[in-house]
Design a protein around this motif. Structure first.
Motif, mmCIF file in Angstrom:
data_model
loop_
_atom_site.group_PDB
_atom_site.id
_atom_site.type_symbol
_atom_site.label_atom_id
_atom_site.label_comp_id
_atom_site.label_asym_id
_atom_site.label_seq_id
_atom_site.Cartn_x
_atom_site.Cartn_y
_atom_site.Cartn_z
ATOM 1 N N SER A 281 0.802 -1.219 0.000
ATOM 2 C CA SER A 281 0.000 0.000 0.000
ATOM 3 C C SER A 281 0.845 1.283 0.000
ATOM 4 N N VAL A 282 2.168 1.173 0.094
ATOM 5 C CA VAL A 282 3.037 2.349 0.134
ATOM 6 C C VAL A 282 3.105 2.972 -1.263
ATOM 7 N N THR A 283 2.910 4.295 -1.331
ATOM 8 C CA THR A 283 2.949 5.018 -2.607
ATOM 9 C C THR A 283 4.257 5.799 -2.741
ATOM 10 N N ASN A 284 4.464 6.364 -3.922
ATOM 11 C CA ASN A 284 5.674 7.164 -4.171
ATOM 12 C C ASN A 284 5.747 8.357 -3.223
ATOM 13 N N ASP A 285 4.621 9.036 -3.035
ATOM 14 C CA ASP A 285 4.603 10.210 -2.158
ATOM 15 C C ASP A 285 4.920 9.843 -0.707
ATOM 16 N N GLU A 286 4.373 8.731 -0.252
ATOM 17 C CA GLU A 286 4.648 8.296 1.123
ATOM 18 C C GLU A 286 6.115 7.923 1.302
ATOM 19 N N LEU A 287 6.689 7.273 0.285
ATOM 20 C CA LEU A 287 8.105 6.903 0.360
ATOM 21 C C LEU A 287 8.986 8.152 0.370
ATOM 22 N N LYS A 288 8.637 9.138 -0.453
ATOM 23 C CA LYS A 288 9.406 10.377 -0.495
ATOM 24 C C LYS A 288 9.293 11.128 0.822
ATOM 25 N N GLU A 289 8.091 11.177 1.371
ATOM 26 C CA GLU A 289 7.884 11.855 2.662
ATOM 27 C C GLU A 289 8.679 11.167 3.769
ATOM 28 N N LEU A 290 8.726 9.849 3.728
ATOM 29 C CA LEU A 290 9.499 9.094 4.710
ATOM 30 C C LEU A 290 10.987 9.400 4.590
ATOM 31 N N ILE B 139 6.692 -1.416 8.534
ATOM 32 C CA ILE B 139 5.511 -0.693 8.056
ATOM 33 C C ILE B 139 4.444 -1.748 7.825
#
Length: 140
Positions: A64-73, A119
């Motif tokens: 369920s992890v998206t590109n935006d979530e990975l970048k924010e992390l 996660i």
């Protein structure tokens, strides 16, 4: 004849003044360029070089992890150039991705913090991408 000599002297003085200004402008441009180069190389040395070894490969990501979530992390560890989750042709997550950092020191901090972090109950694996590894290393 004195008028002609005066005119010639004035023209010579103007030319001499103009040449002095041109030399000053050239010198000023050279000094500015030199300062920019020194600032750039100083920045590279301070920030652990901008080398191609700034990719961090992430495996065992939750689907369920998206590109935006990975970048924010990743942004909490430093300046991020790109964060990408790999997807198959059907649009499903391959549960792996990569983060591209500007500086190698930020990538190393991210690896130390993200490796074995969970996660959604899945422990992520983070490692620095080897410079010999090609970009298309993920299964498609």
């Amino acid at each position: 004849m004195s008028q002609k000599e005066d005119i010639i002297e004035i023209n010579l003085e103007e030319k001499i003044q103009q040449q002095k200004r041109n030399k000053q402008n050239v010198r000023k441009g050279y000094q500015e360029k030199r300062q920019k180069l020194q600032a750039f190389f100083g920045d590279r040395q301070r920030n652990d070089n901008r080398n191609p070894g700034t990719f961090v490969d992430i495996t065992n990501l939750h689907y369920s992890v998206t590109n935006d979530e990975l970048k924010e992390l990743a942004q909490q560890f430093g300046k991020v150039k790109k964060a990408q989750v790999e997807w198959d042709k059907m649009g499903r997550s391959l549960e792996q991705g990569y983060i591209e950092f500007f500086y190698a020191s930020d990538a190393k901090k991210a690896i130390e913090s993200l490796n074995n972090t969970t996660i959604e109950s899945l422990p992520m694996k983070a490692q620095l991408r080897d410079s010999t590894t090609r970009r298309g290393m993920f299964k498609r």
